[in-house]
Write a protein that holds these residues in place. Structure first.
Motif, short mmCIF file in Angstrom:
data_model
loop_
_atom_site.label_atom_id
_atom_site.label_comp_id
_atom_site.label_asym_id
_atom_site.label_seq_id
_atom_site.Cartn_x
_atom_site.Cartn_y
_atom_site.Cartn_z
N ILE A 133 0.81 -1.21 0.00
CA ILE A 133 0.00 0.00 0.00
C ILE A 133 0.85 1.27 0.00
O ILE A 133 0.51 2.26 -0.66
N GLU A 134 1.98 1.26 0.68
CA GLU A 134 2.83 2.45 0.69
C GLU A 134 3.43 2.70 -0.68
O GLU A 134 3.54 3.85 -1.13
N ALA A 135 3.79 1.63 -1.38
CA ALA A 135 4.33 1.79 -2.74
C ALA A 135 3.25 2.32 -3.68
O ALA A 135 3.53 3.15 -4.56
N MET A 136 2.01 1.87 -3.49
CA MET A 136 0.89 2.37 -4.31
C MET A 136 0.69 3.86 -4.06
O MET A 136 0.47 4.64 -4.99
N ARG A 137 0.75 4.24 -2.78
CA ARG A 137 0.57 5.65 -2.44
C ARG A 137 1.69 6.50 -3.04
O ARG A 137 1.43 7.55 -3.64
N HIS A 140 1.42 7.06 -6.75
CA HIS A 140 0.37 8.06 -7.04
C HIS A 140 0.88 9.47 -6.78
O HIS A 140 0.68 10.37 -7.60
N ILE A 141 1.55 9.69 -5.65
CA ILE A 141 2.06 11.02 -5.32
C ILE A 141 3.12 11.45 -6.33
O ILE A 141 3.14 12.61 -6.77
N ASP A 142 3.98 10.54 -6.73
CA ASP A 142 5.00 10.87 -7.72
C ASP A 142 4.36 11.30 -9.03
O ASP A 142 4.83 12.25 -9.69
N ALA A 143 3.27 10.63 -9.41
CA ALA A 143 2.57 10.98 -10.65
C ALA A 143 1.91 12.34 -10.52
O ALA A 143 1.88 13.12 -11.49
N MET A 144 1.40 12.64 -9.32
CA MET A 144 0.79 13.95 -9.10
C MET A 144 1.82 15.06 -9.24
O MET A 144 1.51 16.16 -9.69
N ALA A 154 -3.57 1.39 -12.31
CA ALA A 154 -3.23 2.22 -11.15
C ALA A 154 -4.47 2.37 -10.27
O ALA A 154 -5.61 2.36 -10.74
N PRO A 155 -4.27 2.50 -8.97
CA PRO A 155 -5.43 2.57 -8.08
C PRO A 155 -6.11 3.93 -8.10
O PRO A 155 -5.46 4.97 -8.25
N PHE A 269 -4.92 14.58 3.69
CA PHE A 269 -5.25 14.89 2.30
C PHE A 269 -3.98 15.02 1.47
O PHE A 269 -3.89 14.46 0.37
N HIS A 270 -3.00 15.73 1.99
CA HIS A 270 -1.76 15.92 1.23
C HIS A 270 -0.90 14.65 1.22
O HIS A 270 -0.11 14.46 0.28
N LYS A 271 -1.06 13.83 2.20
CA LYS A 271 -0.34 12.56 2.19
C LYS A 271 -0.84 11.68 1.05
O LYS A 271 -0.05 10.99 0.41
N TRP A 272 -2.16 11.74 0.78
CA TRP A 272 -2.76 10.82 -0.18
C TRP A 272 -3.17 11.48 -1.50
O TRP A 272 -3.24 10.79 -2.52
N ARG A 273 -3.54 12.73 -1.48
CA ARG A 273 -4.05 13.43 -2.67
C ARG A 273 -5.08 12.56 -3.42
O ARG A 273 -4.87 12.11 -4.55
#
Length: 885
Positions: A133-137, A140-144, A154-155, A269-273
């Protein structure tokens, strides 16, 4: 007496039976009479209760099966969902139990409310994702950050949030069923949701308010549900459960972050966006159900149109679900998406899709409406319906949602490139505390900034090295930065559900300037340069006296701390300079506080000062002499004693819970002053209580009604030396009874300022909106030699207006120390006709009455706990009012 009862019973066997049943007599009773009494007791009638509610599976789809190992809410609570209003502690216990029983759920405490209730966030996904789950998060953040397109595998990340208004409880009660569904449902439907997506689940945005309202609704519920809207259950007492502990509206705090609930939520919110964020509310009982999109022209202009398009796509699924059930609903009206501090708008400025849901409220367990009887269980069911349709709609549009976040990054970069401005420079001025609070807010919102390493001048203002920051627009938070510095005054649609501006630099009363790209290139900046903080000083025990400046934001807190410790202090009416312990001079402005050693101070005075300086970061100067190089000496009569204030805030029915709460919050968290909140019907009893000597009485906005006798007693209290402070609509009462010699411009005069000759009937709503001042910044000229403006350097001050009340008072500088400028509108919407009426009208007024004084503030000095720039006006009314003559 017993003989009379016995004789009466002989004449009337029923009386005997009744006496036996009640245990009144026990003598002379035959066996047959005992049997008769027992039969009467055993055949007591039981009235069937109307309990409401229904089992969890009645709320949920029958297209899946449910794991019997997962406990249902009713098995834990002993009651069906909707039978009672759930308390927050029950929510916590159930969510923790689900996390214990289900391998899909992890739960964390993200913070605590003011009342020390835990804030929970559940992370729900398929067990196979748990170790990844941390790698998934992070992916996602890197893509943002990069705008990189992710694959269709992608989730999606959902943030499901409920009941930010505590007395809109259908959301949190629905969360019980939804959490059970996410934990227990089995089948293709739930697999499609959880196998490759993540649900962040926040069951209660506002635990303190929810608990307050649950207690109210439950304590008024009988065995028979009462649908009468006038029933006490539906007429909530003051303060309402809508608000949090300090009676703030948390749905206005996503940007301002004045409260721990919001701070914890924004961190997550900012941790997950998240891709999707839901915000479940309630509205008037006679309504139906609203879901976004709202009015397109009333969205924030920095929100991409594609956001609305996606919201419309999801809305098709909400509509289909309600169509199948035959439920009434509406969209594209009433609600806007403009103010960045609301739960459905803040996400939109970050590439998420924020969605507002509004359910007609039963405000209890059952209430009459124009659509029939509205049951609590039905309001819960509708929130469950749209939660599930959000999942279905998002999964059906997953590719578009993933592409949207990638496109959002690229469109933001395009906006940066085409913007003539490069960023904003903001100065610390002479108050590092206000500036630190501003910078702290930037950091919580992940807004990038750099510190000036060399002095810079813009618009005749010097921005000092180490005392100013540069906030570039070329950053991921471009849209939010543009939003918090906006001075827009003209809008496509002038109807606002909330405020029309939230310029943070104006709110904090900081110097700032927008810079074009040429100016920005001349800045000398450093990531490593720390902001210069006010230096703390050595406290010399053999000093003649001590002093600190009133310019510092926490100077009132410093003063309150000393007074509570028994320190005797003086405040200065004039500016003066003094000789510090090191022989150098220090310049001190009016209102500065002096602590002379010669007044019989506590033996540990130096320790008290040292500890207070360290805690509050207010520099204290040790002075060598009472003889001053300039200005009055320290023993002058202009150095007036300040005594410990005893402040009373008038609250209760008829007063604004928001404004009472804002005053309370300021005193409690920024000053350390224990203010009393007394309901207005008890005010005279409080003022006449010989055991306590109130010095100041504060009247927030409200409807006030006192008898002629009570009013005379209040006036006598002022004449004897008391201080009354009125705010906003309280000034109408003050004017009516001549507590202030002012005139309130009539509503008729406001109406006459608008030309209706070319309007038609359909223009009524827009005309009404033009007459409002729904939250705009107005500039006032202030007299900073007046005690109410001690601690202010400039002769102008941004003030926040949330009403169209216009006050006219004497132009005397001794009565009116603040007036709006001739062109007062600085930011936000206000119709030209209203601006013209407001121009040069009264912002602050005073009136001496006997030995006391009455003070009137046209605007709210504590607006939403973040308007730092005007906070000190209220502090001055408490600590410096003795100088008003």
């Amino acid at each position: 007496m017993l003989a009379k009862l016995k004789n009466s019973a002989r004449k009337n066997p029923l009386s005997l039976t009744l006496l036996l049943a009640l245990g009144t007599i026990t003598f002379g009773v035959t066996a047959s009479q005992q049997v008769l009494a027992q039969t009467a007791l055993s055949s007591a009638v039981t009235i069937t209760p109307d309990v409401g509610g229904q089992p969890v599976t009645a709320y949920l789809p029958n297209t899946v099966s449910y794991n019997s190992a997962i406990p249902t809410p009713e098995s834990v609570f002993g009651a069906n969902i909707g039978e009672w209003h759930v308390r927050h502690d029950q929510v916590v216990n159930y969510m923790q139990l689900l996390a214990e029983k289900s391998d899909r759920i992890t739960i964390e405490e993200t913070g605590r409310t003011h009342e020390n209730r835990p804030l929970l966030l559940m992370t729900i996904t398929a067990p196979s994702n748990r170790n990844n789950i941390e790698a998934m998060r992070q992916q996602h953040i890197d893509a943002m950050k990069s705008g990189q397109k992710l694959g269709r595998d992608a989730p999606l990340i959902f943030y499901m949030g409920y009941s930010i208004h505590g007395n809109e409880p259908s959301g949190t009660n629905a969360s019980l069923a939804l959490a059970y569904y996410l934990a227990a449902a089995e089948g293709e439907e739930i697999d499609a949701l959880l196998n490759n997506n993540i649900v962040l689940f926040d069951p209660s945005f506002n635990p303190d308010g929810l608990s307050r309202f649950a207690q109210w609704a439950n304590m008024h519920k009988g065995k028979q549900l009462v649908s009468d809207s006038r029933h006490r259950e539906h007429d909530e007492g003051w303060p309402s459960g809508r608000t949090n502990h300090y009676w703030f509206d948390l749905n206005r705090d996503w940007l301002l972050l004045a409260h721990p609930e919001s701070q914890a939520r924004i961190k997550q919110f900012h941790k997950w966006r998240p891709h999707i964020l839901t915000d479940f509310h309630e509205m008037g009982t006679d309504s139906t159900y609203f879901f976004q999109p709202g009015v397109r022209s009333r969205k924030n202009p920095l929100t991409p149109d594609e956001n609305v398009t996606l919201t419309e796509a999801l809305a098709q699924y909400h509509a289909a679900a309600f169509d199948e059930q035959g439920e009434l609903y509406f969209t594209q009206e009433a609600f806007d998406d403009f103010y960045a501090g609301k739960g459905s708008t803040y996400p939109d400025l970050h590439g998420s899709v924020g969605i507002l849901f509004e359910q007609a409220s039963s405000r209890g367990h059952l209430q009459n409406s124009i659509n029939g009887k509205l049951a609590f269980k039905d309001t819960i069911a509708n929130q469950i319906t749209t939660s599930l349709s959000t999942f279905r709609g998002a999964l059906a549009n997953k590719a578009a949602i993933l592409d949207y976040q990638s496109g959002f990054v690229k469109s933001t970069q395009s906006l940066v490139k085409n913007d003539a401005q490069a960023g904003y420079v903001v100065s610390a001025s002479n108050d590092t505390a206000r500036f630190n609070a501003f910078v702290g807010l930037l950091e919580q919102h992940h807004i990038q900034y750099e510190v000036l390493s060399k002095d810079f001048e813009a618009r005749k203002v010097r921005y000092g090295a180490g005392k100013a920051v540069y906030i570039p627009l070329n950053q991921p938070q471009y849209r939010l930065v543009k939003s918090i510095f906006s001075t827009q005054t003209s809008f496509e649609n002038n109807t606002f559900y909330d405020v029309s501006t939230w310029n943070l630099a104006l709110a904090f009363n900081l110097d700032y300037a927008p810079l074009d790209k040429g100016d920005a290139r001349s800045l000398k900046l450093s990531d490593s340069t720390a902001l210069v903080q006010a230096p703390l000083n050595d406290i010399h025990s053999d000093a003649y006296a001590y002093a600190f400046s009133w310019q510092h934001y926490y100077a009132p807190a410093m003063l309150q701390t000393l007074l509570e410790a028994g320190v005797k202090v003086r405040s200065s009416e004039e500016a003066f300079s003094a000789i510090k312990y090191d022989g150098k001079n220090v310049e001190l402005q009016p209102g500065s506080i002096v602590v002379p050693k010669g007044l019989g101070q506590p033996e540990n005075l130096a320790t008290i000062l040292r500890d207070a300086q360290q805690q509050l970061q207010v520099p204290v100067f040790s002075l060598r002499s009472g003889l001053t190089p300039t200005g009055h000496d320290l023993g002058s009569r202009s150095m007036a004693p300040v005594t410990l204030p005893q402040v009373l805030i008038v609250g209760g029915e008829g007063t604004s819970e928001y404004e009472v709460g804002e005053m309370w919050h300021y005193f409690d968290t920024k000053v350390g002053l224990p203010a009393s909140i007394v309901e207005q019907q008890h005010l005279l009893r409080a003022l006449s209580d010989p055991s306590i000597n109130y010095t100041h009485v504060l009247f927030p906005s409200g409807r006030y009604s006192f008898t002629e006798s009570d009013r005379a007693k209040i006036e006598d209290w002022v004449k004897a030396g008391g201080v009354i402070v009125g705010q906003k609509s309280a000034l109408r009462y003050f004017a009516q009874h001549k507590w202030l010699d002012v005139e309130i411009v009539s509503r008729e005069s406001i109406d006459n300022a608008f030309d209706e000759s070319d309007l038609s009937y359909k223009d009524g709503a827009s005309l009404y909106a033009r007459k409002l001042v729904a939250g705009a910044v107005f500039e006032a000229n202030i007299d900073n030699t007046h005690p109410l403006f001690y601690g202010y350097d400039d002769d102008t001050l941004p003030m926040f207006k949330t009403n169209n009340m216009i006050v006219e008072a004497s132009s005397s500088p001794f009565i009116t120390p603040a007036r709006y400028t001739d062109e007062p509108l600085m930011a936000g919407f206000s119709d030209n006709a209203m601006v013209a009426l407001m121009a040069e009208s009264t912002a602050v007024t005073t009136q001496k009455t006997g030995r006391g004084v009455v003070i009137g503030f046209t605007d709210n000095t504590q607006f939403r706990g973040y308007w730092y720039g005007t906070n000190k006006m209220l502090a001055n009314a408490i600590y410096q009012s003795h100088f008003i003559r």
